[in-house]
Design an enzyme around this catalytic site. Sequence first.
Site, PDB file in Angstrom:
ATOM      1  N   HIS A  99     -17.587 -87.617 -17.298  1.00  0.00           N
ATOM      2  CA  HIS A  99     -16.124 -87.710 -17.445  1.00  0.00           C
ATOM      3  C   HIS A  99     -15.377 -87.235 -16.198  1.00  0.00           C
ATOM      4  CE1 HIS A  99     -16.479 -88.958 -21.529  1.00  0.00           C
ATOM      5  NE2 HIS A  99     -17.026 -87.826 -21.950  1.00  0.00           N
ATOM      6  N   ASP A 108     -23.996 -92.905 -23.207  1.00  0.00           N
ATOM      7  CA  ASP A 108     -23.384 -91.826 -23.976  1.00  0.00           C
ATOM      8  C   ASP A 108     -22.396 -92.453 -24.978  1.00  0.00           C
ATOM      9  OD1 ASP A 108     -22.815 -88.597 -23.477  1.00  0.00           O
ATOM     10  OD2 ASP A 108     -21.085 -89.661 -24.321  1.00  0.00           O
ATOM     11  N   HIS A 165     -19.509 -91.607 -25.467  1.00  0.00           N
ATOM     12  CA  HIS A 165     -18.160 -91.622 -24.885  1.00  0.00           C
ATOM     13  C   HIS A 165     -18.139 -92.396 -23.573  1.00  0.00           C
ATOM     14  CE1 HIS A 165     -18.651 -87.943 -27.347  1.00  0.00           C
ATOM     15  NE2 HIS A 165     -17.486 -88.341 -27.834  1.00  0.00           N
ATOM     16  N   ASP A 220     -25.486 -88.547 -27.998  1.00  0.00           N
ATOM     17  CA  ASP A 220     -24.479 -88.467 -29.065  1.00  0.00           C
ATOM     18  C   ASP A 220     -24.231 -89.766 -29.836  1.00  0.00           C
ATOM     19  OD1 ASP A 220     -23.344 -89.284 -26.693  1.00  0.00           O
ATOM     20  OD2 ASP A 220     -21.844 -87.690 -26.579  1.00  0.00           O
TER      21      ASP A 220
HETATM   22 ZN   LIG Z   1     -20.535 -87.970 -25.025  1.00  0.00          ZN
END
Ligand SMILES: [Zn+2]
Length: 579
Positions: A395, A429, A431, A518
């Site tokens: 991120h 991931d 996200h 995740d």
């Molecule tokens: Zn994540």
Amino acid sequence: MFRIRRIYDTSSPVNKMVVSQVQAILRAQFPFIMEDDITQLPEKLINPLKLGFRSILFVADDLRGNVQGFAFVYHEPNLNFFYLDYISSAKGITGRGIGGALYDRIRQEALYLNCSGIFLECLPDDPSLSSDPEIHKQNASRLKFYERYGARPIVNTAYETPLSPQDENPPYLVYDDLGRKKDLRRAQVRPTVKAILEGKYGEMCSPEYIKMVVSSFTDDPVRLREPRYVKKETIPMVPQVVPTDRRIVLIINDKHQIHHVRERGYVESPIRIKHILQAIENTGLFEKVPVRTFSEKYIRSVHNVKFVNYLKKVCFNLPEGKSVYPYVFPIRNSARPPKELAVRAGYYCIDTFTPLNRNAYLAAKRAVDCALTGVNHILEGYPLAYALVRPPGHHAEWGSFGGFCYFNSNAVAADYLSQYGKVAILDVDYHHGNGQQDIFYQRSDVLTLSIHGHPSFAYPYFSGFAAERGFGRGEGFNVNYPLAEKVDGKRYRETLEKALIKIKRFRPDFLVVALGLDPAKGDPTGSWSLVAKDFEANGRLIGSLKIPVLVVQEGGYNQRNIGINARHFFSGLWKGYFE
Ligand SMILES: [Zn+2]
């Protein structure tokens, strides 16, 4: 960039070409070798036991088959020892770690075959045996190289007796016990020395000479010279069954525990690494290597220098145990950075839950070092590497941190790899990998792909839409696969297969996988339902691309299945690559 591999035969055109390059290097670098010995080389490989020894050739070549160095080893199968006959770089190629990588590979093979050790000859570093200062210097550096592995000359014997009195530079016999610290017994070394001398010098030296040298080995056990150049051996023993070029290089962030945010509910915690490690370390698939330290310039190559400096400064200024959470967010770069360091946090951050503390910089820097260590191993010819790190990084954008991430380790690694070829980053991931998307958005040499929860409901909410395709030269080189709130393994695989087709079309030389665990069932930050066998299938699909892969750990927060899912992913990756 080079890879180390063993050449078993000369049937394929690439191997034919490789062997003829090795012959050319032999002619150029070793002018005293008989031409017959050089021309026989291919036959020795096809008919390995013809001469009583098994001939083994390792080469360091690039992906196009250009040989940068080689090593030629004899394996005596009855006494079960290795004799290293030649190890050399191609002319003009030095200092790229080729010699070390070749020698590492020889040791792996010797361990794999359960050999007693490696013997080799080294010219002497004793001024009375080697009078030319230039040659003496070369000899000393060679002996130093082997000493780092614990390999040292056998002393108190007549091995260095010149064949004729005027001969200079009679070689030492050097012995490498492969780190096993086992004594070399007289009864074992005598037939070994006899076999070496007969094999190597049979036509040049008399049976009397050989007998004299063999009987001069009187110590039991044999003694090695005291270390002269290296205080501590740096290459640890590697007890193993699978040679390392078939293992996944594992680099663990040894400093991750210093970054421990104790606020309640902070899921990005040190136990994550422990759980993964416990699940994978006994699989026999991994080769743990130490973390190397890299200059900060690699980070500055993908992150705004002001941001890097700020992060370092604010962290180092914070007292132990104190965290700063950003709370003022000057709208992106249209405002001036606030003077007060704690207030300035929001200038460089994307959310309110990623704290700064005394150790955040150090831990994040170390995570980058782990990823770069993985890159070095990939460049040295290992096909698979895993940087098991936290904090995560995907991120972190060019000029901002957030989502538990500070520096984008996978992007730094990809940027470094891009000096050696085309790179694809696949972010799996849950996200969106907004960090590497932002960093490479205008580049066409690094393809970024991300499979993630749609930003309409999943963090980071502001990016990860399918319409974000790159910009300028980078247009078409960013691919997002935003998926629905409920996704199972089968649905996931359909998307993964699409992404892999994109990667294949791009024809990258390297693949970086930003591995989030995740997408798993029950993850507190996700909404999907992948189980262990799905992770295995995903790993297998990725491995079957047969591209060198660096895996960098990102998210994954369900402590009950994070380890088992990691284990399944890597077992699939390994099978996909090697089967
Ligand atoms: Zn994540």
